[in-house]
Design an enzyme around this catalytic site. Structure first.
Site, PDB file in Angstrom:
ATOM      1  CG  ASP A   1      -1.974  -1.070   1.187  1.00 51.05           C
ATOM      2  OD1 ASP A   1      -2.301  -1.541   0.083  1.00 51.05           O
ATOM      3  OD2 ASP A   1      -2.491  -1.426   2.257  1.00 51.05           O
ATOM      4  CG  ASP A  49      -6.728  -1.299  -1.124  1.00 55.88           C
ATOM      5  OD1 ASP A  49      -7.057  -2.489  -1.236  1.00 55.88           O
ATOM      6  OD2 ASP A  49      -5.736  -0.924  -0.461  1.00 55.88           O
TER       7      ASP A  49
END
Length: 163
Positions: free
Chosen positions: A122, A140
């Site tokens: 991430d 995401d």
């Protein structure tokens, strides 16, 4: 009928593959940047930073764990959910199929990372006046948009059609 069916499925597969590779491209870019520079902490503007965090949980770092059994269990649940989404894509015949494709494309991107790296990279950090949201990635974003659109369509549009 068969040509239309084949075209539709080819379109759906193309969308999933495009989303998957767009996610992979961004992650590979960030990982290569870290490999070349040792780390990443890029201030883009007052609301956006790029910083690499390895996520062993599910979306936005929820249920993070370093335990192998729990990690593998979560991975199996994600695989099972992807199978359900594929089933829903096959059974859906309206605009909601595109929301499911967004979710599946993003989910497959993160699933690939879970299997290949044993964590998901991430790197998007959105913040406002010192408050930082969860760090997330492009997959995401796809998953979140797909879920929000599905919920919105169910609440405001699809239920009206049923009545």
């Amino acid at each position: 009928m068969d040509k239309l069916f084949l075209r539709k499925n080819l379109l759906y597969i193309s969308i999933i593959v495009f989303l998957f590779f767009l996610d992979r491209f961004t992650k590979i870019y960030i990982l290569n940047y870290v490999e070349d520079n040792g780390s990443i902490n890029i201030y883009v503007n007052q609301f956006l930073n790029l910083i690499l965090v390895w996520n062993t949980g599910i979306g936005f770092g929820l249920l993070s764990s370093h335990g192998t059994i729990f990690y593998n269990f979560i991975t199996l649940i994600i695989i099972f959910i992807n199978i359900i989404i594929i089933y829903l894509i096959i059974k859906t015949n309206d605009y909601r199929i595109y929301f499911l494709l967004l979710i599946l494309g993003g989910s497959l991107g993160n699933l690939f990372d879970r299997i290949y790296y044993f964590a998901v990279p991430d790197f998007i950090d959105i913040n406002y006046k010192g408050f930082h949201w969860f760090i997330f990635n492009v997959a995401d974003i796809f998953i979140s948009i797909g879920i929000i659109c599905l919920i919105t369509s169910e609440l405001f549009f699809f239920n009206k059609i049923k009545k």
